[in-house]
Motif scaffolding. Structure first.
Motif, PDB file in Angstrom:
ATOM      1  N   TRP A  46      36.425  38.480  33.301  1.00 34.23           N
ATOM      2  CA  TRP A  46      35.388  38.590  34.330  1.00 34.23           C
ATOM      3  C   TRP A  46      35.539  39.921  35.038  1.00 34.23           C
ATOM      4  O   TRP A  46      36.623  40.499  35.042  1.00 34.23           O
ATOM      5  CB  TRP A  46      35.535  37.458  35.357  1.00 34.23           C
ATOM      6  CG  TRP A  46      35.384  36.099  34.782  1.00 34.23           C
ATOM      7  CD1 TRP A  46      36.370  35.218  34.494  1.00 34.23           C
ATOM      8  CD2 TRP A  46      34.166  35.453  34.429  1.00 34.23           C
ATOM      9  NE1 TRP A  46      35.849  34.066  33.983  1.00 34.23           N
ATOM     10  CE2 TRP A  46      34.490  34.176  33.927  1.00 34.23           C
ATOM     11  CE3 TRP A  46      32.815  35.824  34.473  1.00 34.23           C
ATOM     12  CZ2 TRP A  46      33.521  33.267  33.495  1.00 34.23           C
ATOM     13  CZ3 TRP A  46      31.861  34.920  34.038  1.00 34.23           C
ATOM     14  CH2 TRP A  46      32.219  33.667  33.550  1.00 34.23           C
TER      15      TRP A  46
ATOM     16  N   ARG B 107      37.443  42.211  43.439  1.00 29.98           N
ATOM     17  CA  ARG B 107      38.073  42.905  44.549  1.00 29.98           C
ATOM     18  C   ARG B 107      37.886  44.411  44.436  1.00 29.98           C
ATOM     19  O   ARG B 107      38.508  45.177  45.147  1.00 29.98           O
ATOM     20  CB  ARG B 107      39.568  42.551  44.607  1.00 29.98           C
ATOM     21  CG  ARG B 107      39.810  41.277  45.396  1.00 29.98           C
ATOM     22  CD  ARG B 107      41.047  40.575  44.918  1.00 29.98           C
ATOM     23  NE  ARG B 107      40.893  40.184  43.531  1.00 29.98           N
ATOM     24  CZ  ARG B 107      41.889  39.783  42.760  1.00 29.98           C
ATOM     25  NH1 ARG B 107      43.089  39.745  43.245  1.00 29.98           N
ATOM     26  NH2 ARG B 107      41.668  39.424  41.521  1.00 29.98           N
TER      27      ARG B 107
ATOM     28  N   LEU C 256      31.871  31.621  42.682  1.00 25.37           N
ATOM     29  CA  LEU C 256      31.935  32.567  41.566  1.00 25.37           C
ATOM     30  C   LEU C 256      33.202  33.420  41.650  1.00 25.37           C
ATOM     31  O   LEU C 256      33.944  33.553  40.682  1.00 25.37           O
ATOM     32  CB  LEU C 256      30.690  33.460  41.601  1.00 25.37           C
ATOM     33  CG  LEU C 256      30.573  34.521  40.512  1.00 25.37           C
ATOM     34  CD1 LEU C 256      30.301  33.858  39.175  1.00 25.37           C
ATOM     35  CD2 LEU C 256      29.463  35.498  40.833  1.00 25.37           C
ATOM     36  N   GLN C 257      33.447  33.956  42.837  1.00 22.76           N
ATOM     37  CA  GLN C 257      34.589  34.860  42.992  1.00 22.76           C
ATOM     38  C   GLN C 257      35.902  34.105  42.918  1.00 22.76           C
ATOM     39  O   GLN C 257      36.859  34.566  42.313  1.00 22.76           O
ATOM     40  CB  GLN C 257      34.488  35.604  44.323  1.00 22.76           C
ATOM     41  CG  GLN C 257      33.282  36.511  44.359  1.00 22.76           C
ATOM     42  CD  GLN C 257      33.155  37.229  45.688  1.00 22.76           C
ATOM     43  OE1 GLN C 257      33.838  38.203  45.926  1.00 22.76           O
ATOM     44  NE2 GLN C 257      32.302  36.754  46.550  1.00 22.76           N
TER      45      GLN C 257
ATOM     46  N   THR D  35      36.184  32.898  39.019  1.00 23.37           N
ATOM     47  CA  THR D  35      36.389  33.901  37.976  1.00 23.37           C
ATOM     48  C   THR D  35      37.697  34.675  38.175  1.00 23.37           C
ATOM     49  O   THR D  35      38.433  34.892  37.227  1.00 23.37           O
ATOM     50  CB  THR D  35      35.233  34.913  37.940  1.00 23.37           C
ATOM     51  OG1 THR D  35      35.091  35.493  39.232  1.00 23.37           O
ATOM     52  CG2 THR D  35      33.944  34.273  37.535  1.00 23.37           C
ATOM     53  N   ASN D  36      37.988  35.088  39.399  1.00 24.73           N
ATOM     54  CA  ASN D  36      39.158  35.943  39.615  1.00 24.73           C
ATOM     55  C   ASN D  36      40.401  35.175  40.045  1.00 24.73           C
ATOM     56  O   ASN D  36      41.500  35.708  39.993  1.00 24.73           O
ATOM     57  CB  ASN D  36      38.853  37.032  40.648  1.00 24.73           C
ATOM     58  CG  ASN D  36      38.051  38.174  40.043  1.00 24.73           C
ATOM     59  OD1 ASN D  36      37.848  39.186  40.675  1.00 24.73           O
ATOM     60  ND2 ASN D  36      37.588  37.990  38.819  1.00 24.73           N
TER      61      ASN D  36
ATOM     62  N   TYR E 187      40.497  33.453  35.144  1.00 26.31           N
ATOM     63  CA  TYR E 187      41.236  34.604  34.616  1.00 26.31           C
ATOM     64  C   TYR E 187      41.853  35.321  35.797  1.00 26.31           C
ATOM     65  O   TYR E 187      41.296  36.281  36.304  1.00 26.31           O
ATOM     66  CB  TYR E 187      40.289  35.535  33.845  1.00 26.31           C
ATOM     67  CG  TYR E 187      41.008  36.526  32.956  1.00 26.31           C
ATOM     68  CD1 TYR E 187      40.944  36.413  31.579  1.00 26.31           C
ATOM     69  CD2 TYR E 187      41.764  37.551  33.496  1.00 26.31           C
ATOM     70  CE1 TYR E 187      41.605  37.310  30.759  1.00 26.31           C
ATOM     71  CE2 TYR E 187      42.439  38.446  32.684  1.00 26.31           C
ATOM     72  CZ  TYR E 187      42.350  38.320  31.316  1.00 26.31           C
ATOM     73  OH  TYR E 187      43.005  39.204  30.503  1.00 26.31           O
TER      74      TYR E 187
ATOM     75  N   PHE F 198      43.334  37.729  38.111  1.00 29.41           N
ATOM     76  CA  PHE F 198      43.698  39.144  38.108  1.00 29.41           C
ATOM     77  C   PHE F 198      44.626  39.396  39.268  1.00 29.41           C
ATOM     78  O   PHE F 198      44.286  39.051  40.384  1.00 29.41           O
ATOM     79  CB  PHE F 198      42.479  40.017  38.402  1.00 29.41           C
ATOM     80  CG  PHE F 198      41.557  40.229  37.256  1.00 29.41           C
ATOM     81  CD1 PHE F 198      42.001  40.825  36.095  1.00 29.41           C
ATOM     82  CD2 PHE F 198      40.237  39.867  37.365  1.00 29.41           C
ATOM     83  CE1 PHE F 198      41.114  41.039  35.060  1.00 29.41           C
ATOM     84  CE2 PHE F 198      39.364  40.082  36.325  1.00 29.41           C
ATOM     85  CZ  PHE F 198      39.803  40.664  35.173  1.00 29.41           C
ATOM     86  N   LEU F 199      45.730  40.034  39.010  1.00 27.85           N
ATOM     87  CA  LEU F 199      46.546  40.464  40.132  1.00 27.85           C
ATOM     88  C   LEU F 199      46.284  41.953  40.315  1.00 27.85           C
ATOM     89  O   LEU F 199      46.650  42.776  39.486  1.00 27.85           O
ATOM     90  CB  LEU F 199      48.026  40.206  39.860  1.00 27.85           C
ATOM     91  CG  LEU F 199      48.919  40.402  41.077  1.00 27.85           C
ATOM     92  CD1 LEU F 199      48.527  39.452  42.187  1.00 27.85           C
ATOM     93  CD2 LEU F 199      50.362  40.212  40.715  1.00 27.85           C
ATOM     94  N   ILE F 200      45.573  42.302  41.397  1.00 25.72           N
ATOM     95  CA  ILE F 200      45.187  43.693  41.605  1.00 25.72           C
ATOM     96  C   ILE F 200      45.929  44.223  42.822  1.00 25.72           C
ATOM     97  O   ILE F 200      45.742  43.741  43.920  1.00 25.72           O
ATOM     98  CB  ILE F 200      43.673  43.816  41.862  1.00 25.72           C
ATOM     99  CG1 ILE F 200      42.880  43.157  40.753  1.00 25.72           C
ATOM    100  CG2 ILE F 200      43.294  45.284  42.033  1.00 25.72           C
ATOM    101  CD1 ILE F 200      42.854  43.881  39.460  1.00 25.72           C
TER     102      ILE F 200
ATOM    103  N   LEU G 104      44.754  36.465  45.153  1.00 22.44           N
ATOM    104  CA  LEU G 104      43.761  36.218  44.103  1.00 22.44           C
ATOM    105  C   LEU G 104      42.397  35.939  44.711  1.00 22.44           C
ATOM    106  O   LEU G 104      41.368  36.282  44.157  1.00 22.44           O
ATOM    107  CB  LEU G 104      44.195  35.039  43.230  1.00 22.44           C
ATOM    108  CG  LEU G 104      45.406  35.321  42.349  1.00 22.44           C
ATOM    109  CD1 LEU G 104      45.799  34.073  41.587  1.00 22.44           C
ATOM    110  CD2 LEU G 104      45.118  36.453  41.382  1.00 22.44           C
TER     111      LEU G 104
END
Lengths: 465, 407, 442
Positions: free
Chosen positions: A165, A169, B76-77, B80-81, B85, B87-89, B94
């Motif tokens: 996706w 962020r 949605l956010q 999805t994140n 899936y 994501f570690l940003i 998260l």
């Protein structure tokens, strides 16, 4: 012809006990129809030659843009000058430039509507159209800069073959949402405003094709009061929605820069400063376009000198806000005591891009200050020239922000001077071709002034006597 | 069909000014009529009261749509994140309201904005294909400079003469019938058929995509643009005329160290202490699993020459003797005293750098094994060699007492 | 739509709209309350230890910037209405002009802070005495770097300059406007418009640096370019809330401006309050998200300290100061309902105080931590400071804060009441008064 209205406005403005008329020249409901619809209907007679010449020129530039885009997609973004360390070069400069211009329309139609500023009616349609076309130009750059444009749908949360996706962020993804929402809502707003006027065009049409086309887009509008009731409510709601939306768009654009840790980008004043700059550039573009159009089509009694003067005051106000932000950035960079912050700003003003910085300051901060003088606010040539200076200055503002900060980052070993390629320039010029082509089509086929709203103003004006 | 006198659908009155229309609207409202409307070129303020129009429910519809947008964006956010899936940003949570806010705001406005226009049109029953009012010629001015009042004949109170009298007495400049011009308002059936076919046709590509998305086919996917799948790139070891040494593979730049490969621990990587002396004892933990690992590695890399028991009689050695003995350097017996007395560090070094090995010519007793065997495995081999030495020099005391009889 | 009862606007007498004793009687009472409050606070602060001094000065600053922001909001209201030639606001504009009458008092109240800076009181201004041991470890060089701007003399000079400018602006508008009550000269209105435009940039810069001086410099390391806008947004919001409350008070059936302040005015005041709730939320969110996202220690530390206080979570602030009034005032119905406008106005005023508290008081916690570090955490004194810090963090609003609030608040109310007592609260002969009496919101 215009001077006679000017004198009338002058006298009226001096008297605080009454409000000067917004529509001049003894207009009636019918004469407004004739004046506005006449621009489109009387095309082949009056101004066709000038229009065809301009249209020919702008569509050639558009064709050139098409060629550049095809070359870009088939070859890759390497044809642009984006190169380490300036990976964000002209494409994002142009994107922000156009998005900024796109702010005036919705500001005029939404915020000034909520503030009960009736003068907006003479220029709102025009500015909204400008908004839509500027968003088209702006959207072009992020779309083509991805290189592999056939997978551009990865920008949206659509299931794709990577089973991944988008990263919510990331401010760049917020941009996707902000700009596409803005484009959609602006279009809806514009179209909704057009419906009654398209019905007027439909009912005045003399040819079957014209009538059919306008009938299709006016959706069977009859001016029913029951419809008007819901229509006005809807307009108010859309204005209420569009007001925070218009602020959010350039705010999100500013986040693209400001959430980073790069000196010169990461500064908390960016959101309101970007919004003020966007309004500033948008209003300048309104002047640049409106001045020739009102002269060519004889609309000086609807778009009066007073309208131009009010726009110039908005330019002065927003230009001063931009100046305030420049000053705060500089002061706080010094105040922070942070050598990187300090370097970023001295480098802007005295480094290799000092020329761009001082062009920006002279155009954005100094030139609008000329509007303190009433003589210049009321001189059409001065308005036109200064508006062009502001357009130039605002392009350079984005250039200065993007390029100077990137070209000299934390690692002196990677410093470099950004060199645009001819394709950078051709894409920018081409985007003007797209803008003017759409704009000329708009003038040719659609009501360039909100007829029904002007009639409402005229009615209000008359019932006060 | 017989010629009949067209029955009027209603009456249409024309007024010159909004004020006249407003006065007339009040009369019609007070007359108790329900099915009627006024038509004006711009919204006339005050006509809502004059006509008795109730406030629209549109704001509530928009509110609902906006709330749907908010919820959609948040779900949605988050999904999805944060769930589907993660994501570690840059160490950010998260899901957090701070970065979720912009998209949530945009979707709220988007949903609400679209609903505002569509809701307004739907409540107004627009678009409408045909309106009988358009059959009255003068009605064209309703969007220009005249004001109209239309009274529908289906209104229960409608009675032609009285209604006409009411309108004529209300300041109208003209009162006219709205004729019932027979038009076929139904859409022709072929249009429906085409529309249905088109609607179904749009599902075909979507269905195909969904089907392939959920399949487990072994054939490669269909490549529209294959520039990422088939790249003009060289493979490891391929010859390239472009570089000095003719190899595609590029080595590390001189004087650089890759992240995590500094190998600053002398004891572990080189088998030496700080003074440059061989370590007497391997700097690794001794355990059964490490010995097992050592045996496995030994059997792969060392056994061919040094033999299964470390006596130097591996099958390569045997084969070399059988073929040709000239130039064959006999592998050492690892259990001999001179090696038993070597410190662990020295054995490690031999595995790493070889024995009597000349890197220039590539000749010597034993080649270095640093490239093949990782440091921790070399130490494991050292330990296993120690075990072999112990086994080779064992006495009966080393065997547990209860097993001795089995020998 | 409500139409006001037809009031003749001819020959309105300013005397009729002067509150006189009704406001005058408040002056003495609030003066006493204010002086007692300040005396209590000063006694607690000046006779105690370093921590008490720090707490007094921080509480004083917090309350002081709160009331100054209201007066600044009122001044901006006057400026913006003149520059835009606003017609709707005429019947409420004098209220704002009279609120700006508090500036001389506020100038006087700035003296303790100026003196504190000149005396090098590091407990509140670490930069005023950079070698006083209360500069956070490792940032002393930064404080020295800033000495060109952050030094006591320049600070004092700036404070004087701000108040000279503000008092002059406020007095000019007030006196010309009162003169118009007698002469009805429309030229004054034109002059207002002409002069107010260049005053706005001056106002913007003085307000910005005032906020920087009094609030941002409490932490001499932290910086944020949006800070001036943040302070402005909150102050103007708070004034609009106050205007709603005063409009209800004077515009009610038995009020002195009954009939002059109509539903349309409540609606417009409500709209501006709502707009600035959004604007404040926007500015506050912009500052927060940028610092949150970039996650640079020298910036995030500031929020981290603020979140160390009881209830001091930025999310709580957003919820209370933004979301509650946002939802409350979104509908047209609520804005046109004076009673509800007053409720939300009061809420906003309290929340603006909370906001100022959020900006100012956490710095006191820092001072306690520095004192702890200075004494050495293991020592008895260090432990005592640590304990003081913990107990302050768990309940930051105590007698000191209350005394300062009552003290400065009392004096502020007394000054405003004095202003109201002696002047007409309606600009009776403003040329746009008829427009203000007849306009309608769509």
């Amino acid at each position: 012809m215009s001077s006679q209205y000017d004198l009338e406005i002058q006298t009226a403005l001096e008297d605080p006990t009454s409000r000067p008329h917004l529509v001049m020249g003894g207009a009636t409901f019918a004469s407004i129809d004739d004046d506005v619809a006449g621009v489109s209907e009387g095309f082949l007679k009056k101004t066709s030659l000038a229009w065809y010449a301009m249209f020919g020129a702008s569509i050639s530039v558009l064709a050139m843009l098409g060629a550049v885009v095809v070359y870009l997609i088939s070859t890759g973004v390497g044809i642009w000058g984006n190169q380490s360390p300036v990976f964000w070069g002209w494409p994002i400069v142009n994107f922000v430039f156009w998005v900024g211009i796109a702010h005036a329309g919705t500001l005029i139609s939404a915020i000034l509507f909520l503030l009960k500023q009736d003068w907006r009616t003479s220029i709102n349609r025009f500015a909204e159209a400008m908004t839509i076309f500027a968003v088209c130009c702006a959207g072009l750059f992020p779309a083509i800069h991805v290189g592999r444009i056939w997978v551009v749908y990865w920008l949206f949360p659509i299931p794709n073959q990577m089973e991944m996706w988008p990263n919510f962020r990331s401010p760049l993804l917020w941009d996707v949402f902000a700009v596409s929402t803005y484009a959609t809502v602006s279009l809806l707003f514009w179209y909704m405003g057009l419906i009654p006027d398209l019905a007027t065009f439909r009912d005045r049409a003399t040819s079957k094709i014209r009538q059919g086309a306008y009938a299709f887009f006016s959706l069977g509008w009859t001016g029913s009061s029951r419809h008007w009731h819901r229509y006005e409510k809807a307009y108010l709601i859309l204005a209420g929605l569009a007001t925070p939306l218009v602020l959010s768009v350039h705010t999100v654009v500013s986040f693209d820069f400001a959430v980073s840790q790069l000196p010169g980008w990461h500064t908390t004043i960016f959101p309101p400063y970007f919004v003020a700059g966007a309004i500033f550039s948008g209003f300048a573009m309104v002047l640049t376009l409106m001045i020739p159009v009102r002269a060519i089509f004889g609309l000086q009694h609807i778009v009066t000198l007073r309208h131009l003067e009010v726009v110039s005051k908005v330019i002065l106000a927003t230009g001063s806000m931009v100046g305030y932000a420049y000053a705060m950035e500089f002061f706080v960079a010094w105040y922070s005591g942070n050598p990187y912050e300090q370097f970023a700003f001295t480098n802007r003003a005295f480094g290799p891009y000092a020329w761009a910085y001082w062009i920006m300051v002279s155009c954005n901060v100094i030139s609008p200050q000329l509007f303190w003088f009433k003589k210049l606010r009321q001189s059409v040539p001065a308005l036109f020239v200064i508006s062009i200076f502001v357009n130039i200055g605002m392009w350079f503002e984005r250039f200065v922000i993007t390029v100077t900060s990137l070209s000299r980052d934390f690692l002196p070993g990677s410093w470099a001077y950004f060199q645009p390629t001819p394709f950078d320039a051709l894409t920018l010029i081409g985007s003007f071709g797209l803008f003017f082509t759409l704009f000329l089509l708009f003038i040719r086929f659609l009501p360039i002034i909100a007829i029904s709203e002007i009639k409402g103003i005229l009615h209000k004006q008359e019932s006060h006597h | 069909m017989e010629q009949q006198e067209a029955k009027a659908l209603g009456l249409l009155a024309e007024y010159e000014t909004p004020q006249a229309l407003m006065a007339a609207a009040e009369k019609v409202r007070d007359g108790g009529y329900k099915r009627w409307d006024t038509h004006t070129p711009f919204p006339v303020h005050g006509i809502d009261d004059a006509m008795g129009i109730q406030p629209t429910i549109l704001p509530w519809i928009v509110l609902g749509a906006g709330a749907t947008g908010t919820l959609t964006a948040l779900l949605l956010q988050w999904y999805t994140n944060g769930v589907d899936y993660p994501f570690l940003i840059s160490g950010k949570p998260l899901f957090s309201w701070v970065p979720a806010f912009p998209v949530t705001f945009e979707l709220t406005v988007l949903f609400a904005g679209i609903t505002t226009l569509l809701g307004m049109l739907a409540l107004n029953r627009l678009p409408r294909l045909h309106n009988p009012l358009f059959d009255v010629k003068r009605f064209a001015r309703a969007t220009q400079d005249r004001f109209f009042l239309a009274l529908d004949a289906t209104d229960p109170l409608f009675e032609d003469s009285s209604a006409r009298a009411l309108l004529e007495g209300s300041g109208a400049t003209a009162v006219e019938d709205v004729p019932d011009v027979p038009t076929n308002e139904n859409i022709p059936s072929w249009m429906w058929q085409v529309a249905i076919v088109l609607v179904f046709a749009t599902f075909v590509p979507l269905g195909l995509i969904a089907a392939s998305y959920n399949s487990t086919s072994t054939t490669p996917p269909f490549h529209i643009v294959g520039d990422m799948d088939w790249q003009e790139s060289y493979r490891y070891g391929e010859e390239v005329p472009f570089f000095d040494n003719g190899q595609a593979m590029r080595g590390a730049l001189p004087g650089t160290v890759a992240v995590g490969e500094l190998e600053e621990d002398d004891a572990f990587y080189r088998g030496m202490d700080d003074m440059g002396n061989w370590l007497a004892v391997a700097p690794v933990e001794v355990s059964k699993s490490v010995l097992e690992r050592g045996r496995e590695r030994y059997n792969i890399y060392c056994l061919p020459c040094h033999g299964e028991s470390g006596n130097g009689k591996g099958i390569v050695h045997e084969r070399a003797l059988a073929l040709d003995t000239s130039g064959w350097l006999i592998p050492r017996d690892l259990t001999m005293d001179s090696i038993v007395t070597q410190p662990d560090g020295q054995i490690y070094d031999t595995i790493t750098n070889g024995f009597n090995y000349d890197a220039e010519t590539g000749t010597g007793n034993m080649a270095p094994y640093a490239a093949q065997i990782r440091p921790e495995d070399r130490w494991a081999i050292v330990l296993y060699v120690r075990a072999l030495q112990r086994a080779a020099n064992a006495s009966i005391e080393d065997v547990p007492a209860d097993k001795r009889s089995a020998l | 739509m409500s139409h006001s009862p037809s009031i003749s606007l001819e020959g309105l007498n300013p005397e009729k709209f002067t509150l006189g004793a009704r406001a005058g009687s408040l002056v003495g009472r609030f003066l006493v309350v204010g002086i007692v409050g300040l005396a209590v606070a000063a006694a607690l602060g000046l006779t105690g230890d370093q921590g008490d001094l720090s707490r007094f000065l921080h509480a004083y600053t917090t309350v002081y910037v709160y009331f100054t922001s209201i007066a600044l909001g009122a001044l901006f209201f006057v400026l913006i209405n003149h520059v835009t030639s606003a017609g709707w606001s005429v019947t409420t504009r004098r209220i704002a002009e009279l609120v700006t009458g508090a500036f001389p008092l506020l100038a006087l109240l700035s003296l303790p802070l100026i003196i504190a800076a000149l005396m090098g009181t590091a407990e509140i201004y670490p930069w005023a005495n950079p070698d006083g041991g209360l500069v956070p470890e490792g940032v002393a060089h930064l404080v020295h770097k800033k000495a060109g701007f952050l030094n006591a003399k320049f600070f004092a000079a700036r404070m004087v300059l701000y108040f000279v400018i503000w008092i002059a602006m406020a007095a000019w508008f007030k006196s010309r406007s009162l003169a118009q009550d007698l002469s009805g000269d429309p030229a004054i209105t034109n002059l207002f418009k002409k002069r107010s435009a260049p005053m706005i940039p001056v106002f913007a810069l003085t307000l910005t640096f005032f906020a920087l001086d009094l609030l941002m410099s409490l932490d001499p390391v932290w910086y944020s370019t949006i800070f001036g806008v943040y302070y402005f947004a909150g102050g103007f919001l708070c004034f609009m809330a106050l205007l709603g409350i005063l409009a209800k008070k004077f515009g009610a059936e038995d009020g002195i401006l009954s009939g002059f302040i109509r539903d349309e005015h409540y609606h417009d005041i409500g709209k501006l309050t709502f707009a600035f709730v959004m604007f404040w939320g926007y500015i506050a969110f912009s500052q927060y998200i940028l610092i949150w996202y970039a996650n640079i220690p020298e910036e995030t530390a500031w929020y981290h300290e603020r979140e160390g206080l009881f209830w001091g979570h930025v999310g709580v602030l957003f919820l209370l100061k933004f979301l509650v009034p946002f939802v409350g005032l979104i509908s047209r119905h609520m804005k046109r309902h004076p009673q509800r406008l007053v409720i939300f106005g009061g809420w906003v005023m309290v929340m603006h105080f909370y906001d100022m508290f959020f900006l100012g008081m956490p710095s006191h916690l820092n001072t306690l931590h520095y004192l702890e570090a200075q004494a050495g955490p293991a020592t008895e004194a260090g432990k005592a400071w640590h304990h003081a810090a913990e107990s302050f963090a768990s309940m930051p609003f105590g007698i000191m804060e209350l005394a300062c609030l009552i003290g400065i608040g009392g004096l502020f109310v007394a000054a405003v009441a004095k202003s109201f007592a002696s002047h007409s609260i309606l600009a009776v002969r403003d040329p746009r008064l008829p427009e203000s009496m007849t306009f309608h919101n769509p």
